[in-house]
Structures are given as C-alpha cells and as structure tokens.
Scaffold this motif. Structure first.
Motif, short mmCIF file in Angstrom:
data_model
loop_
_atom_site.label_atom_id
_atom_site.label_comp_id
_atom_site.label_asym_id
_atom_site.label_seq_id
_atom_site.Cartn_x
_atom_site.Cartn_y
_atom_site.Cartn_z
N LEU A 22 -1.81 1.17 9.18
CA LEU A 22 -2.02 0.71 7.81
C LEU A 22 -2.46 1.85 6.90
O LEU A 22 -2.48 1.71 5.68
CB LEU A 22 -3.04 -0.43 7.79
N LEU A 23 -2.81 2.98 7.49
CA LEU A 23 -3.14 4.15 6.68
C LEU A 23 -1.95 5.09 6.49
O LEU A 23 -1.83 5.77 5.48
CB LEU A 23 -4.27 4.96 7.33
N LYS A 24 -1.09 5.09 7.50
CA LYS A 24 0.01 6.06 7.50
C LYS A 24 0.85 6.02 6.22
O LYS A 24 1.16 7.08 5.66
CB LYS A 24 0.89 5.82 8.73
N ALA A 202 3.97 2.44 -3.33
CA ALA A 202 2.84 2.33 -2.41
C ALA A 202 2.59 0.89 -2.01
O ALA A 202 2.32 0.58 -0.84
CB ALA A 202 1.58 2.93 -3.05
N THR A 203 2.70 -0.01 -2.97
CA THR A 203 2.48 -1.42 -2.67
C THR A 203 3.52 -1.94 -1.69
O THR A 203 3.21 -2.65 -0.73
CB THR A 203 2.53 -2.24 -3.98
N THR A 204 4.78 -1.58 -1.94
CA THR A 204 5.85 -2.08 -1.07
C THR A 204 5.67 -1.59 0.36
O THR A 204 5.76 -2.36 1.33
CB THR A 204 7.23 -1.62 -1.60
N THR A 205 5.42 -0.31 0.52
CA THR A 205 5.33 0.22 1.88
C THR A 205 4.07 -0.29 2.57
O THR A 205 4.07 -0.54 3.78
CB THR A 205 5.44 1.77 1.86
N LEU A 206 3.00 -0.52 1.81
CA LEU A 206 1.80 -1.08 2.41
C LEU A 206 2.03 -2.52 2.85
O LEU A 206 1.60 -2.94 3.93
CB LEU A 206 0.65 -1.00 1.40
N CYS A 207 2.75 -3.27 2.03
CA CYS A 207 3.07 -4.65 2.41
C CYS A 207 3.93 -4.68 3.67
O CYS A 207 3.73 -5.52 4.55
CB CYS A 207 3.80 -5.37 1.28
#
Lengths: 265, 265, 265, 265, 265, 265
Positions: A22-24, A202-207
């Motif tokens: 979740l950090l990557k 950033a939001t998309t990849t974190l989701c």
C-alpha cells in the motif's frame, strides 16, 4: 479509541515478501514526481541554471545522481534515463542492484555508495535526488552541509524522502506553494507530499492496491478478515478501544497489546 | 608505368554521395578493432590497470572518449556502448551527429569538440580513441603532450587514425608485434593496420564492396567501364603509361593528366 | 589450526536463496572475460582464423555457443550478443532459462541441452564457451575428444569452468602466460583464473559483496556475528582449532564438527 | 485511347529519390503478409510441420531466410524478427544493407548473396521468403529446382515477388483460394496478390500515398499538374488518345511519344 | 484402476512457487496461437474486416485487448506488441502486473480490470483475447452478450481459455476445422486446442518440461520418486488401484485417499 | 541601413537539403519544452486534473496527440513516449513519417491527418501539442473553437507553434509569467518563447550550429564568405545600406535587390 474505531494503517500492511503493497504506489509516484520537479527547477524561469534535463546532441549531457535503489529511486531513475540523462544510483545493497537492474535500462549506472563514490558524484552532478529514508535515531548525515561545497554552483537537490536533518543535513520540509530554498548556492526542493500534485493518478493506483483488502473485508466481515489474513492484521492499530502493535515484545511497558490478543486469537 | 598497368586506387573511388565505398568497410573494422585493443591493454596481464571495460553493477562504469563521429568513431562507439561503458564522441559537425545518432544507442553522448569539452573528457576518461585523420599540412595537434597531464594515471590512448604527430602529438606508429608504448604515464596503442588482425572478416567485407566494380569491368572491359562510370574513373591512377589525377587544375606543374584526358574522352 | 585462526570460506557463504553472493561477482567477471578471450584468440595475430566476433553487414554473423545459463554463462552471452553475434546457450533447466531470459536480449537462443542440440551447435559454432562446473565424481564428458571432429577447423573452445577432464574432455588448465593449445585442430583457451586480468574491477566488486559481512563482524564481534547470521556461519571452516563443516551428518567418520557445535550453540 | 482517357500509372510515378511512392505501401504490406502466410502454412492444421515461428525458450529457434533487402524484404524481416526468429536477409547491395539496417533490429543478419551463402541458408532455413523481382529477360534462376534438395523436408517457400519461373524456378502463381502446392517435398506459397487479404489497411495506406497527387490535380487541373510536376508526369501513359512513354529514346520504332511531347511542352 | 496403473496428472504437478511447470509451456503456446488466429481471422479472405494487425505508418494502429496477465495473456501480448499494435492487458492483480512488466515491452498497457475500464476497451478494441479461466461455479460472465453491442462491427473475440458460458457469455468451443462463428456481428474464435496447430513446437517444449521428472522416476523407481519429491506427488491420481487426491480434507465423503496414504508414508 | 550593418538572418540560412540548420536546435528545444509544460499543467497544484503523464501500471495510460512530424513534433513525441505515454503524431506527409520513424520508438503512432482521425484523437487525448506553423494567408483553422467540445473536460492544449488564430483557433500568445488560460473548459498553454526557459542549453546548441559560419566569416572576411557560401548568402538581409531578399523575382515592386546583386556578383 472512545468510539471503538477499527483502524488499519496503510503503512503497516505487508505482503508475503515483507514489502509494503500500500506504500509502493506512492513511492513510485513520489520518485517520478521528484524528477519532474528537477525538470522544473533547473529552468531559468523558475530560478534555475536554464538546463534542459534531456540529452541534446552537441551539448554536455546532464548528470543526475540518485541515492537509493528502492521503489522511489528506481522510478526517478527510470524517468531521468528515459529523457537521455546520465544517471547514477548509489546504494549499498547488491540485492537492490539486482532488482533495479531488471527494470532499468542498461545505461543507468548502479554504484556502490561509499564516501569516494559519493564525492565523485557530488562534483559532477547537476541534480541530486535523495530517495532513502534515514533512521530516526541516526545523528549523522549522508550529505553534510560541508559537502555541498563539492557541488557545482546552481546544482539542485531534490529530497524525495524529506527527513528533516536526515540523509541530507540541510533539508527542511517545504510545500507546493513555496517549494524551494537555497543553502550555500545549492537549490533545495523538499516538498514532503509530492504525490498530491498527481492526485488523480495517485488515487487510482492507491485504490487498485487497496481494493483486494476492501473486498476481503466486505465479503468476510472485518474480524474474520483480520483473523484469516495475517498481512492485513499487521496493519491493525486500534481495535475495540485498544491500541495494538505488532512485535509488542520489543516495546514493553507501553499500552499496546498484539493484534492477535486484541482479536482474541 | 613501363608495363602500362591500369591502376585504380581503392582510396579514390567515390560514390554519388562523395563517400568512399571501398574504404568504409576497413574504417568500420578499424574502429571496432580499436575498442577491442582497449579491452586488452586495460587488462592487468597486458600491463594495464586491470579494468574490465564493461558495466559491472556496483563498480564505477568505465568512460570512453572517442574523437570523430565518422565511420571508425561510430563503429568504436557502437561496441564500447554495447559493453555498457559511458561513451562520449567529440566532433564539430552537426551533420555527423545526425548520421551517428541514427545508428548509435541513446546512451552515447555526442558532444561538440572544443577545448573546454576536450579537457573535461581527458580528466574523466579511462580510454581515448582517436578516429580522425589529421590534415597533413597542420602543424598543431588536438591533444598535445602537455594535455596528457590532465589524464588519469594509467589511462590508455588508442590512435586508430595513427597519423604520426597528427591529432595526438605523441603518436608513433607501432605494429601488432610490439603495439604499445608509454609516454608520461599514458599508454599508447598506435598499430597502423588494425584490420589485419581480422583478416578473414576484412577480406570478405572488402570483396563485397569491390565486386560490383569488378563485374562492371569484366562485363564491359576496363576502358568502357572507366568511361561510363565516373565514380570508378575517379580512382584511376595510371593508364597506359600515364599518371592521372582528378582535379589536376589545382596541381599544375606536375606530370599528371586528368583521367578523362588519359581515356581520350 | 594451531594458531586458532577463525576461517570463513568465501565459497561456502550463502544467501537466503541458496545462492553464493561472494562467488557471483567472480563468476560474472569470468564469463565476460571468457568472451573477451575469444575476441582475442580468433584474431589472426594471435593464431586464430581472423574473424571479428561482431556483426558486420554483408559478412556471415559469427556463432557462439555457451554451455550453462548460470552467472558465468549469462554474462558471457550478454557480451557476445552485445557485439551482434548469434548466441545460443545450452542448459537443461527451465528455471535457469527463466532467470536468464530476464537479463538477456531477445536474440539470445536458449536451447535445451541434449545430444542432438549439442551436435547441431558444434557443427555451426565459431566459438564454444563452457560455463558449467562438472561434478568431480562424473567420469564422462559433455564434449568428448571425438566430438571435436564435428567442429569447424580453427574453431575455438574457451573453458571458463576449466575442470580438467571435466565437461570438455580435452581441457587442461593453462595460465595467462601461455593460455592456448591446440587439440585436433581446435584451439583451447583454459586459463583457470580469468578474473585476475581484471584485477581492479574484480577487487572492487568483491569488496562490495564482502563489506556487509565485515561490517557485521566489526560491529558485533566475530562470535556473535557467526551466531546471529546463519548464512555467514555456513562458511565457517576453522574455529578455535577445530575443523568445522556444515552437513556433518553426511560425512561421518571425519574429523569435522558442525559450525553450531564449534560455536557452542 | 478512343475515349481519350488520361491515364497515369501508379507503378511509374517516382519521387525525387527515384523511388516509387505509390508502390511502396503495397510492397510493405506484401512483405508483412508473406511472413503471416508462413506463420500459417507451418501449422500442422494447414499441412505444415507444426512449427510455431516464434522463439520459445528451450526449443530450436526457427530460421527464416529472406531474399532481397528492399521494401518487401525489410517488412517481412521486421515481423519475422519481432516474433523472435533468426532472420537472414540476402542481398548484393551495400547501399540496401545500409538502408535496411536503420529500420531493422540488430539481430537481423544482412548477408551478401552469393552461391556459398545461399546454399548455407537453404540447408538451415525453415522458411524462405523471396522478395526480389526477377528481370523478365533472365533465363536462369536464383533458386533452381535442383537446389530444393538442399532444403529440409517440409520447409516452406513463400514467393512474395511471384514471378513464374523467375528467381524461384518452381514458382507458379496461386490464389488465396488454393494458395499452396508441393514440389519435391517443399511447400510453395505463391499467391500473387497478398495485399488483398488486408484490404482495409491496404486501401487506407494507398489513399494516403495518392492523396497529394489527387489534390494537385484537383487544384491545378490535370494538364497543369502534369506539366508542373515531373514526378507525376513520369506516370503518364495515355493522353488525348496517344500512348506515351518516358525514355522513348531507348524504344524507337514503337508507337509511343514522350509525355512532354503529348503535353505540348 | 483394475490394472493398477500409476497415474500422475500433468495439470496437478506444481513447483515450489505453486506454479504448474507442466502446464506453462502449453499456456504460452496457446496465448501466442491466439494472436496468430487473430492475424488470420481479421483478413478479408477469411471473412474479416481486412485489417493487418501490425503498425503501418499513416494508418490507425490496431488495438488489441487481452484479459488476464498470466502465462497465456502475457505470451499473446508479447506477439501482439511485437507487431506494433496497441495492446492493453486487463487484470486485477498488482503482483501479476509486476511479473508481466518484466517480460513485456514498455508500450503494453497494464490496466486494472473493472467495469469502466472493460467498457472503454470494448469500444475501442479491434480484437479481444480472453486468457483467464473462469471458475466453474460462477454463473455470471465478465463479458455478457449485452456488452458485445459496445464493440465495433466486425471486431473479433479470440477465447483462448474457451470455457463455455464462462468469462465470455457467448463462447462455444469450436475446432480447427470450423473455428469461427458470429454472434451479434462479432466474430468468435473459440478453438479449444490451439497448441495442436503447433504440434512439433508444443511437443518439444513439453518434453523439456517433463524430462526432469522422467529421469527422477527412471533413476529412483516410481515409488521412491513419489515419496521423495512432494511436487511430483501432488500429481498422483491413481496408485495401486486407489484413487488419490491431494487436500482430501476438503472433499470428504468421496472415494479418495491422500497420495501420502496411498504410498504408505 | 544607415549604419550599413551587414545583417544575416538566422531563420533564412539553409543547408544543402533545404533545411534550416540555425532554426533546428530551437525547434527541438521548443518541442521538448512543450511536453515538459504539459507535465506541469496537468498537475493539480498548477490547476490541472492531477494526471501524471507517465505510464503507471494499473492506471489508464495518458494519451498525447501531436500535430506535425517535423523537428518540434518529433522532439515532443520522443519525450512523451519516453515517459511511457500513448503518443500519436498527425501529419500529411509520408516523407515526414519516414524521417520521424527513424528516430522515434516503435510505439509512437504516425497517423494521416484528416478530419476523421483528428476527431478520433480529440475525443481521446489528454494533451494536444501543436507543432505546425500555419500559413499566414490561411483564414481557416485545423482545430476550431467548435471542435474543443469534442475534447475531455480538463484536457490541455500546448501550442508550440503559437500562431494567433492559426492552426488552433483559440490560441493567443502568452508569456512564462502568465502562461495558461482556459477556453470552454480546455486549458491553453501558448508561451511563444519556450526555449528561453532552457537558456543555457539553448545557447550552447545554438552556438554549436552557428560556429562554422562564424569561422568561415572570420577566416575569409564577410564578403568573400557570402560570395563563396550560397547557403549563408541566402540569409543576407541588409548589405551596405541595401535591403536584400532572395527570390526577388516573386516580390517585385519592393525595395529589395537580390543578395547576389548587393554583393556585385
């Protein structure tokens, strides 16, 4: 704690390789954003030397030094090399070199990080990008204020890791509104939340990274998900009014219990 | 001349672009051979510093400077870059940069050749490969003996062009039997017939280039071939006992006539 | 043993994947050096056929066969392919193919090693580079003297592994002073310490690999380092006058004790 | 002629380099289609040997020989190499090699076409793709029926140029309905209109190439366009009831006049 | 069972990473064959729209969507990208993305598979290749018949996984003799044994994968091989007249015993 | 004119191919700077949508459309593709496609520019970069204000060519101080001197291009240089108080004389 919130910390969930899924994604975006910041602050219109960080035939190819061959450093190197710069990554881990090599183009130099090599790089580099977190307990620095004298006038330091008085002695966190300051002729860019500039990506990849955990929680209920998935459980921080911490053995005399205890396992 | 030999010089036959199709294959092999010589004479067992001219992760990547972006220089750069070295080609022609760029990998630096850039390269480079012919009338040098002091101890100069007292002041031609000598701590490799080491490859590629001319001569007879093919005719040197030379206008008072005159055209 | 030296053998220290981190750097340099030796001994001036081991348009591209897809073989293939040769690696492990594929360019052929494929390769190849260690107990050979007859006249064998009467029946170790000999028309290069030619590079990369262990020993003292780091402990050979050997269970009746016993664990 | 049609032949319009801009798109599609035909007719379900023309680690990499380094041959090589096959192009022109090299990946072998090299290729190749037009007046062949015996059983010949009794003695034109036949164990695919399989792509690319000429004719009127654009004029075939032909000087006693005469220039 | 055959199922043998080494070669060939089928059935002569699935400058680059980033999907993407198409792989696993990225060229898009992304792809794509197996118990579909309306007229679906009423609602298995059918204007290619077209390649690569197990059985005898090699043992299906099944704990009330019981371990 | 300045215009000096060697370096830097501007103005902190213009696995790859395959367009495409975006260049010249193809990576789409293709691109693209100069006499536009409605909300137009009311109807020149404005929801970046941001790089590359002409003037004197070098002479604008202009034949009734007349040739 009063409201008995069940809190799971992004930064403590691991995968089976001990990495932090979740950090990557944020590390990668921060590293890429670090190079993009360098592209900007080397421009004359933003106070820089007016150097285009891209190979132009006939002109000296810019040199970029990156500290740390982890997710951020590798991502920064990928973009810097893609623009045709000469890129050197400093690290002390042969294993990291092996991983980085598989995703980087052949012309990125992976160099053992020792004093001689750091100094050689400082003298040559146009931009230094720091991508290693510095242990909080260390009082020394990798790049001291004294060492800034080795650098060319007008060189740029981008501190992606952004630990105040950390790897870079002269780092102080800045914001997107006022991102740079100068110390001894060296420009410092130390924005401590680079990914917010790329909020949609950033939001998309974190989701994408979070969704499997959400689905597991939705399908099983949170308690069963925490019991059955030990990687998720590592992130548990508060549970029914109790503070929890993995590895409580090392931190006795604190008001923590282990996640397993909290869950009654 | 007595035997009325009809002589056509390889080095004077041109093609329609003004290039030398019968020289190009040897230039390419000489350039490649120049880098292969560097591979050898940087080895400890051949008196060198014991540096492997190939990227090894963790170790400083060797730096190779090549003077001249023509056929030889480009060929040397191609191999040096293929082994993962940092390669810089110095030249003064944007047009040559454009040609070289199309066949070289992105990580070869093409740099304008001026004093500042030459000196920067001399200080850094592990190997200097010279691939430009120096006009016979010039008394100066591109790299003077004085400038050798800028170089690292144990650095290597490979002079592919091998003009004595030409681009490199300290060049003296050597042979494959005794190929290197040292001046002021800098090893010099100045074998003036590098392609002979690769005799089979050189012969084949030279025959490929020569064959179309041979066929034309065989099919038409030599006189008609010379009359109909102006590129071949440019190479005519002796014809029926006469010395011939293109551009005789520039060289009056000499015993030459033009090829056209010799052929009665 | 009398002086109670504490000896740790480089070649027995493993990492968590069962690989040998202190041997790997030398294997890579040996493989690269093996191809560089081939570059030399195919030259006419060193007794070879005069073939430039690099693609030259118009000329048959040289073919290089490499036995073994491990660290040495992959490194040799990397350089041979970088010069534009046709390269085939023979191995029997799909897993090794998978690892090699990630670091090799697409045009290296990875071919299952069986008699039919070996013979096809022997007939075509200009250079054969052997990179597999041969078990000491095996009496047979992968390439027998008889099979040399399949090879082209003037072909070259470079035996990087260099086991006498091992994978290559006709191998006898040689030195950098007198590196080659001929058997049945096939030149053999069997120098058993190739990395010494590249002493500076080899020393640097070896130090990079060793340093983490040295730091651990320096920080903790040797005994605690050996107790806490099981990978380092695997290399323990003598300790306070005792011979130690991992896996003593398999080698009873010998004067060894296990490293753990020696350390009183 | 009776209707006084003004006819301009696609295949005679040149550009300033003497190339044929209206033929080139079809040549490229024919070459690519030739390799796609080979993909098919090597499949077991279409009567072939069941070989996948793509590198598969562990399996012998298929070999493809292409005759001719022009537009068709280069396009076929591009696709064959992209699938990871070993590709050799045979040609006799160093200039064509130079052009082809700029657009082909490094692992395509460009080999001088002579008897020895052709025979070496015939023995090894899985597929032979012919991409050279054969002069109508030549009575000999590049690949005779006798030479088919050198090929492996079940090998495939794709004749993109498709001249009956031309470069390949055994070629007879076939159609998409019945595309292959076998001679002496060698399958022949000789469809003489390969691009029709890719009708949409072919139409689009042909229109792209034709449009500038159409616009010029539409803007200026056909006569002025022919007068002002000498490249278009080269394609003029009939004009106001007259047959026209460029280079009428060479073809006297025929009922042609030059385009310039026809246009009254 | 009567004859007490010892049966080991290819599809149940795993390796230490939990992957299926005896299935992987066929998956790769099926994926590659899937793209080759698309090349064919987009041709006009096979009823398609006449689109060449390869980048042609000036023409819209074809778009290929692949579902699943496993062995088949990655292999299909490798070939589709090699021909210069725009390729998107949909998957929901970041881990699969990481693996696929290492072997795919940079221009393959790896996209999270959700409804919005699937619909965007369906609208654009020329070819959809399905490479995920659909769990037998699922009653829903990834691509419903309704969703075919989003696709362009004349688009093609290649279902490599070929589960009837699986991921693609409209899939019905077909054979090489009659491979395609049309539903709502969308062509479907659903041959359920693609590798048989490439019988020689498939056989070789399957033998390469199988050989180590055969050698172990030949050297040790089948019983000892099964006892010592737990990965091989996972494939055991019948042993001395008994049905065996791994994980019998989950499947009680069935006539299975575990492989370990059957072997008397 | 009064001071009899001899003026030579950079933008009128050509080379033997009819290209403009003194403009090309600035065009390349402008094109690269155009993409770097897009990197910035898609960031949330600069008012953009928060999209990182770089491939991130799992996230939709950004799409960039570039109008014009000349020096600027190709340079912009080179950087946009290097960051892993999907890049399409629109142009109407097959010849430009051929040139661009040689320096661009395979995954840049070169697409014929017509209404259908422009509209398809406008609907998809995240960024539109215009790199074609628009003839001053044309009253129409390539992208009208009406067509902006086709674009996604928040899309960005970077107009490198920056002709007011030129190819892009809505373009108005801006400066580095206030670079962007919004029309109908589409952000416009129309800085008309992009290279000034990269002043050092631009100066160096411009000097490299200029130096050969300066040397010729310094060596020969300006008059002889102008007489002997027809390419330099094309740039002559004022000479000894006279306005000069090449091609005066086309511009009668103006106070120009030809450079040749002015020089008394």
């Amino acid at each position: 704690m009063e409201n008995k919130v069940i809190a799971i910390a992004y930064e403590d969930v691991t995968d089976e390789n001990g990495e932090f899924p979740l950090l990557k994604p944020q590390s990668i975006i921060a590293g890429k954003g670090g190079f993009i910041a360098a592209l900007n602050f080397m421009q004359r219109i933003h106070g820089g030397k007016g150097i285009l960080l891209s190979r132009v035939d006939g002109v000296r190819t810019p040199e970029i030094t990156i500290i740390g061959a982890g997710n951020s450093g590798t991502a920064a190197a990928e973009l810097a090399a893609a623009f045709g710069n000469k890129v050197t990554i400093l690290d002390i881990s042969s294993e990291q070199f092996g991983k980085a090599r598989k995703v980087l183009p052949a012309n990125v130099e992976l160099l053992y990080s020792n004093r001689a090599n750091i100094e050689m790089c400082l003298k040559r580099t146009d931009v230094l990008i720091n991508c290693i977190l510095w242990p909080k307990w260390r009082k020394d620095h990798l790049i001291t204020r004294e060492m800034l004298k080795l650098m060319k006038e007008g060189a740029l330091i981008v501190d992606v890791a952004c630990d105040e008085a950390g790897a870079i002695e002269t780092t102080k966190a800045t914001s997107h509104d006022d991102p740079v300051y100068i110390v001894d002729g060296i420009t410092h860019y130390c924005v401590d939340n680079i990914p917010s500039a790329f909020s949609q990506t950033a939001t998309t990849t974190l989701c994408n990274a979070t969704l499997p955990y959400l689905l597991e929680i939705a399908n099983k209920g949170v308690k069963r998900a925490l019991i059955e998935n030990k990687y998720l459980r590592r992130g548990l921080t508060t549970y029914e009014g109790k503070l929890t911490l993995e590895e409580t053995g090392l931190k006795q005399n604190r008001p923590y219990i282990s996640p397993e205890e909290a869950l009654g396992m």
